[in-house]
Design an enzyme around this catalytic site. Structure first.
Site, PDB file in Angstrom:
ATOM      1  N   GLY A  31       0.809  -1.218   0.000  1.00  0.00           N
ATOM      2  CA  GLY A  31       0.000   0.000   0.000  1.00  0.00           C
ATOM      3  C   GLY A  31       0.838   1.261   0.000  1.00  0.00           C
ATOM      4  CG  LEU A  33      -1.011   1.519  -3.750  1.00  0.00           C
ATOM      5  CD1 LEU A  33      -2.193   1.041  -4.599  1.00  0.00           C
ATOM      6  CD2 LEU A  33       0.058   0.428  -3.675  1.00  0.00           C
ATOM      7  N   GLY A  36       5.063   4.034  -9.214  1.00  0.00           N
ATOM      8  CA  GLY A  36       5.829   2.796  -9.434  1.00  0.00           C
ATOM      9  C   GLY A  36       4.924   1.573  -9.290  1.00  0.00           C
ATOM     10  CG  HIS A  37       3.116   0.589  -5.497  1.00  0.00           C
ATOM     11  ND1 HIS A  37       3.271   1.654  -4.658  1.00  0.00           N
ATOM     12  CD2 HIS A  37       3.764  -0.451  -4.904  1.00  0.00           C
ATOM     13  CE1 HIS A  37       3.980   1.287  -3.591  1.00  0.00           C
ATOM     14  NE2 HIS A  37       4.294   0.016  -3.728  1.00  0.00           N
ATOM     15  CD  GLU A 149      15.562  -3.673 -13.147  1.00  0.00           C
ATOM     16  OE1 GLU A 149      15.952  -4.577 -13.893  1.00  0.00           O
ATOM     17  OE2 GLU A 149      15.498  -2.477 -13.503  1.00  0.00           O
TER      18      GLU A 149
HETATM   19  P1  AMP Z   1       5.999  -2.429  -1.706  1.00  0.00           P
HETATM   20  O1  AMP Z   1       4.611  -1.894  -1.557  1.00  0.00           O
HETATM   21  O2  AMP Z   1       7.060  -1.421  -1.419  1.00  0.00           O
HETATM   22  O3  AMP Z   1       6.192  -3.751  -1.038  1.00  0.00           O
HETATM   23  O4  AMP Z   1       6.173  -2.714  -3.272  1.00  0.00           O
HETATM   24  C1  AMP Z   1       5.273  -3.526  -3.974  1.00  0.00           C
HETATM   25  C2  AMP Z   1       5.846  -3.806  -5.345  1.00  0.00           C
HETATM   26  O5  AMP Z   1       6.044  -2.578  -6.042  1.00  0.00           O
HETATM   27  C3  AMP Z   1       7.212  -4.501  -5.278  1.00  0.00           C
HETATM   28  O6  AMP Z   1       7.300  -5.470  -6.299  1.00  0.00           O
HETATM   29  C4  AMP Z   1       8.169  -3.349  -5.501  1.00  0.00           C
HETATM   30  O7  AMP Z   1       9.406  -3.750  -6.039  1.00  0.00           O
HETATM   31  C5  AMP Z   1       7.384  -2.512  -6.498  1.00  0.00           C
HETATM   32  N1  AMP Z   1       7.878  -1.133  -6.489  1.00  0.00           N
HETATM   33  C6  AMP Z   1       8.079  -0.339  -5.398  1.00  0.00           C
HETATM   34  N2  AMP Z   1       8.604   0.843  -5.779  1.00  0.00           N
HETATM   35  C7  AMP Z   1       8.750   0.802  -7.126  1.00  0.00           C
HETATM   36  C8  AMP Z   1       9.249   1.724  -8.113  1.00  0.00           C
HETATM   37  N3  AMP Z   1       9.710   2.909  -7.794  1.00  0.00           N
HETATM   38  N4  AMP Z   1       9.225   1.343  -9.409  1.00  0.00           N
HETATM   39  C9  AMP Z   1       8.757   0.105  -9.760  1.00  0.00           C
HETATM   40  N5  AMP Z   1       8.283  -0.803  -8.882  1.00  0.00           N
HETATM   41  C10 AMP Z   1       8.274  -0.466  -7.586  1.00  0.00           C
END
Ligand code: AMP
Length: 283
Positions: A31, A33, A36-37, A149
Site C-alpha cells: 500500500g 501506492l 511505481g506500483h 526491479e
Molecule cells: P511495496 O509496496 O514497497 O512492497 O512494493 C510492492 C511492489 O512494487 C514490489 O514489487 C516493488 O518492487 C514494487 N515497487 C516499489 N517501488 C517501485 C518503483 N519505484 N518502481 C517500480 N516498482 C516499484
C-alpha cells in the site's frame, strides 16, 4: 473493482474467473501506492484479463517494530488510484486472514541469496517476504506475478520461491523497471516521510550509481565503493549502510569486474530517519 478482505471469498471469485478462461495477473504491495506500483498494475493489465492487487503491510518481514509502526497507510487514496489504473480485485486483509491463528505458514530458505545485502542488514526479512508471498500465491493462483526491479534482491528471492514451490512454469514472473522522480530518486512509499530537502539529498543515490557506470573500468569494486560512500556521505545528509557491486544473479559481492558476466550496484542508505534502497545495472 471489487474489494475482498477474506481469502476464502477472493479464492472463490478467482476460481470462477479461471474457469471462464480469464487469465490473472497479480501485484502484491504494502500500500501507500505511488506511480511505481501503478506501473505494475498497468503492465499486468496489458498482459492478463484480470488484475489482482494485494495491500498488506506484512508484519513478518519487519525486523524492526518501530519501522512497522511508521509504515505509511493510505488505503482510501490507494483504492482510488487502483480503480483508475485498471485493477479488478483488491485483497486488503487483516493479519489473521493471511496468517490464520491455527495454521502454520509455509516457510522457505533462500541460502546465500538471503545472507547478503538486505538479508544481512535485516535478519529474517526475506523469510517473512517468502512466507507472505507463498500464502498470497496459494490464495490467488495467478498466471503472472508482477514485481519491481527497485527491490532487486526481492525479485531474485521470489524467483527462487517460485522454483521451490515448483510454480516457476505455472506463474510467469514479470520484473518491471524502477519508476523514478524527475530528479532520479526511486519512488518509494517511504519517501512520504522525507522532507523536500531530504528528497533532494536522496537523489544523490541515483547520481552516484550512474557515475559508477562511467568510472568502473578505472577502479576495482572496493575502490569504487569507497569513493561512492565518501561522495554520498561528504555533505552529512546521507548515511550509507552498504554500497555494493554484486553478481546480478546470485548477488554475491564481486572482488574483480571479470568475475561476473553481469554486475549490479546495490545501495541502502539513511536520509533523515528514512532507510532507502536502490540499485542499477552496471553491465
Ligand atoms: P511495496 O509496496 O514497497 O512492497 O512494493 C510492492 C511492489 O512494487 C514490489 O514489487 C516493488 O518492487 C514494487 N515497487 C516499489 N517501488 C517501485 C518503483 N519505484 N518502481 C517500480 N516498482 C516499484
Amino acid at each position: 473493482m471489487y474489494l475482498f478482505q477474506q481469502a476464502s471469498s477472493l479464492g472463490r471469485t478467482l476460481q470462477a474467473a479461471r474457469q471462464n478462461q480469464l487469465t490473472l495477473g497479480f501485484v502484491p504491495t504494502m500500500g501507500a501506492l505511488h506511480e511505481g506500483h501503478l506501473d505494475l498494475i498497468r503492465a499486468a493489465k496489458k498482459h492478463y484479463n484480470r488484475v489482482i492487487c494485494s495491500i498488506f503491510v506484512n508484519p513478518t518481514q519487519f525486523n524492526d517494530p518501530a519501522d512497522l509502526a511508521k509504515y505509511p497507510r493510505t488505503i482510501e487514496k490507494d483504492l482510488e488510484a487502483l480503480a483508475c489504473s485498471g485493477a479488478d480485485y483488491v485483497y486488503f486483509p487483516e493479519v489473521s486472514d493471511v496468517y490464520p491463528p491455527n495454521s502454520s505458514p509455509e516457510t522457505y530458505q533462500f541460502g546465500a541469496l538471503e545472507s547478503v545485502l538486505e538479508g544481512a542488514h535485516r535478519p529474517g526479512h526475506f523469510e517473512g517476504v517468502g512466507m507472505v508471498v507463498a500464502r498470497l500465491l496459494r490464495i490467488t493462483e495467478p498466471h503472472g506475478l508482477f514485481l519491481g526491479e527497485k527491490d532487486y534482491q526481492q525479485c531474485m528471492v521470489l524467483k527462487s520461491l517460485l522454483k521451490q514451490m515448483q510454480w516457476d512454469t505455472k506463474v510467469q514472473l514479470h520484473i518491471c523497471p524502477t519508476r523514478r522522480e524527475s530528479n532520479g530518486l526511486a519512488m518509494s512509499s517511504r519517501n512520504q516521510r522525507l522532507s523536500a530537502a531530504g528528497k533532494r539529498h536522496a537523489a544523490l543515490l541515483f547520481e552516484i550509481m550512474n557515475s559508477c557506470k562511467d568510472r568502473y573500468q578505472e577502479f576495482s569494486p572496493d575502490q569504487l565503493s569507497d569513493w561512492a560512500i565518501h561522495s554520498l556521505e561528504a555533505q552529512g545528509n546521507i548515511r550509507v549502510e552498504y554500497f555494493s557491486f554484486a553478481d546480478a544473479t546470485h548477488l554475491q559481492a564481486v572482488q574483480n569486474w571479470n568475475e561476473s558476466a553481469s554486475v549490479r550496484v546495490l545501495v541502502a542508505a539513511w536520509v533523515e530517519d528514512v532507510r532507502l534502497i536502490d540499485n542499477a545495472l552496471l553491465f
